[in-house]
Scaffold this active site. Structure first.
Site, short mmCIF file in Angstrom:
data_model
loop_
_atom_site.label_atom_id
_atom_site.label_comp_id
_atom_site.label_asym_id
_atom_site.label_seq_id
_atom_site.Cartn_x
_atom_site.Cartn_y
_atom_site.Cartn_z
N GLU A 314 0.93 -1.09 -0.07
CA GLU A 314 -0.07 -0.05 -0.18
C GLU A 314 0.82 1.10 0.07
O GLU A 314 1.71 1.15 0.81
CB GLU A 314 -1.06 0.29 1.16
CG GLU A 314 -1.97 -0.91 1.24
CD GLU A 314 -2.97 -0.80 2.35
OE1 GLU A 314 -4.12 -0.87 2.31
OE2 GLU A 314 -2.45 -0.61 3.43
N CYS A 315 0.73 2.02 -1.11
CA CYS A 315 1.36 3.40 -0.99
C CYS A 315 3.00 3.31 -1.20
O CYS A 315 3.42 2.86 -1.90
CB CYS A 315 0.79 4.33 -0.21
SG CYS A 315 1.37 6.05 -0.42
#
Length: 434
Positions: A314-315
């Site tokens: 994530e990210c």
């Protein structure tokens, strides 16, 4: 659990420092205090934890729904939870501080920057209280906590100007020691730049803990207690170090409830643990790009991913799974799993709540399923022309404005962060167990 919400008149009025001072004042009064944060945030909660010693709960109707935030609010025990707002009290198109206060049925203490005002502070508070009727929201603004307020005549003038029904909850004095340094994505984290204990103790002395205790009330309880989830046999390795630290407490807890979890540090060059799948949370890989490139962990992870090991990023995790990451000090090779190059930018590239629709079956959703989350990043991804996306963006920016979730082998990397209440991590461990 009882609670109250600290809502600001705007961003930048000092809600985080006010929340820390309130938590300290309540603790000094013998209250077993917890904290929470309205809206998606990983940084402010780290400061909350540094003061309370307990996880700070993310409370966001978009991410969790009303039942979800009520369940999350009530975790951990304790006597009272202080919820720090986001932006101004009424700001936010899908999830505002006012929405959180309404969902939890909690009173709002308004944090006002009083540096250049006295009677006008009272007028501002009155306007915020009356605006709830105009907005059609059942919001109970019960009083004022004045930031940047001197004692003596300054504080007396504000207190005396408050109309009936708006209580004086004290003041936070102007003090350079109460300023938390900032960088991109927000403040420095709580373990990097904690407030000096002496300055925080002094600030807490100006807070009326007795009045706050009188104003607090029991939060609304969820009608749906939530379903019990069976434990799986999955083994999940979670990256946890200075580069990968943006992970909601609820996500860590959900993974541990449903799987065997081990942690490792890519920054330190740890080997990838023996596992059925890997989770790389968000964080600051750009601050540790050289160590990540030279440490060997990402190379090993790339090889494992090419052999079919499921990896979810994530990210910051997406950034580390890409081919390269360009920062101010050059271009650094990353894991090379996802066909994209990442570059840091001077201004943020996305900041919003997001909604994603899965194009096909993937690690966190079935085909056609939707996920709600949020995005906030200064990096920009340039995918290869043949890159494959897992999600169409219904709200937000994603990777290219229309899509999010680069996928290769059994690896998925998104700019979106999702909460455990979304069901995404249940889906992840169930795929690993299958």
């Amino acid at each position: 659990m009882r609670g109250l919400v600290l809502g600001g008149t705007a961003s930048g009025v000092g809600k985080t420092v006010a929340t820390l001072a309130v938590c300290r004042a309540l603790a000094d009064a013998g209250v077993d205090v917890r904290a929470g944060k309205a809206g998606p945030d990983f940084i402010d909660p780290s400061h909350h934890r540094a003061v309370t010693g307990h996880p700070s709960r993310t409370l966001d109707p978009w991410l969790e729904g009303t039942a979800g935030i009520r369940r999350n609010f009530d975790r951990d025990g304790g006597d009272l939870r202080v919820v720090e707002g986001v932006m101004g009290l009424y700001d936010g198109s899908v999830s505002s501080t006012a929405d959180v206060a309404a969902a939890l049925d909690l009173p709002v203490v308004l944090v006002v920057d009083a540096a250049a005002g006295m009677e006008s502070v009272a007028a501002t508070a009155l306007g915020f209280r009356e605006y709830a009727t105009h907005a059609g929201q059942d919001i109970d603004v019960v009083g004022v906590l004045a930031q940047q307020a001197h004692g003596g005549r300054h504080a007396d003038g504000i207190r005396e100007a408050l109309p009936d029904g708006l209580a004086w909850f004290g003041r936070i004095p102007p003090d350079p020691a109460l300023e938390i340094p900032e960088r991109h994505l927000g403040l420095h984290l709580g373990d990097e730049a904690p407030l000096p204990d002496e300055a925080l103790a002094t600030a807490a002395e100006g807070v009326r803990a007795d009045r706050l205790l009188d104003a607090a009330r029991e939060a609304g309880r969820p009608e749906d207690p939530g379903r019990e989830r069976e434990r799986t046999g999955a083994r999940v390795a979670v990256a946890r170090d200075a580069a990968f630290r943006f992970c909601y407490p609820a996500t860590r807890e959900r993974l541990r409830e449903r799987a065997t979890v081990t942690t490792f540090s890519p920054v330190a060059g740890d080997p990838v643990p023996d596992c059925d799948g890997v989770y790389l949370p968000g964080g600051y890989p750009e601050l540790h790009a050289a160590a990540l490139a030279d440490g060997g962990t990402l190379d090993a992870l790339g090889a494992r991913a090419a052999d079919g090991l499921p990896v979810l990023g994530e990210c910051g995790g997406l950034m580390a799974l890409a081919e390269s990451l360009t920062t101010d000090d050059g271009t650094h090779a990353m894991a090379g799993v996802l066909p994209a190059e990442i570059g840091m930018r001077d201004r943020y590239r996305a900041l919003d709540h997001v909604e994603l629709a899965a194009r096909d079956r993937t690690l966190t959703a079935d085909a056609g399923g939707t996920l709600r989350g949020h995005e906030f990043h200064y990096s920009e991804a340039t995918p290869a022309r043949d890159a494959r996306f897992a999600f169409d963006v219904r709200r937000g920016d994603g990777i290219d404005g229309d899509h999010d979730g680069l996928t290769e082998y059994r690896t998925l990397g998104t700019y979106a962060h999702v909460h455990a209440a979304s069901g995404a991590f249940d889906r992840f461990v169930e795929v690993l167990d299958g």
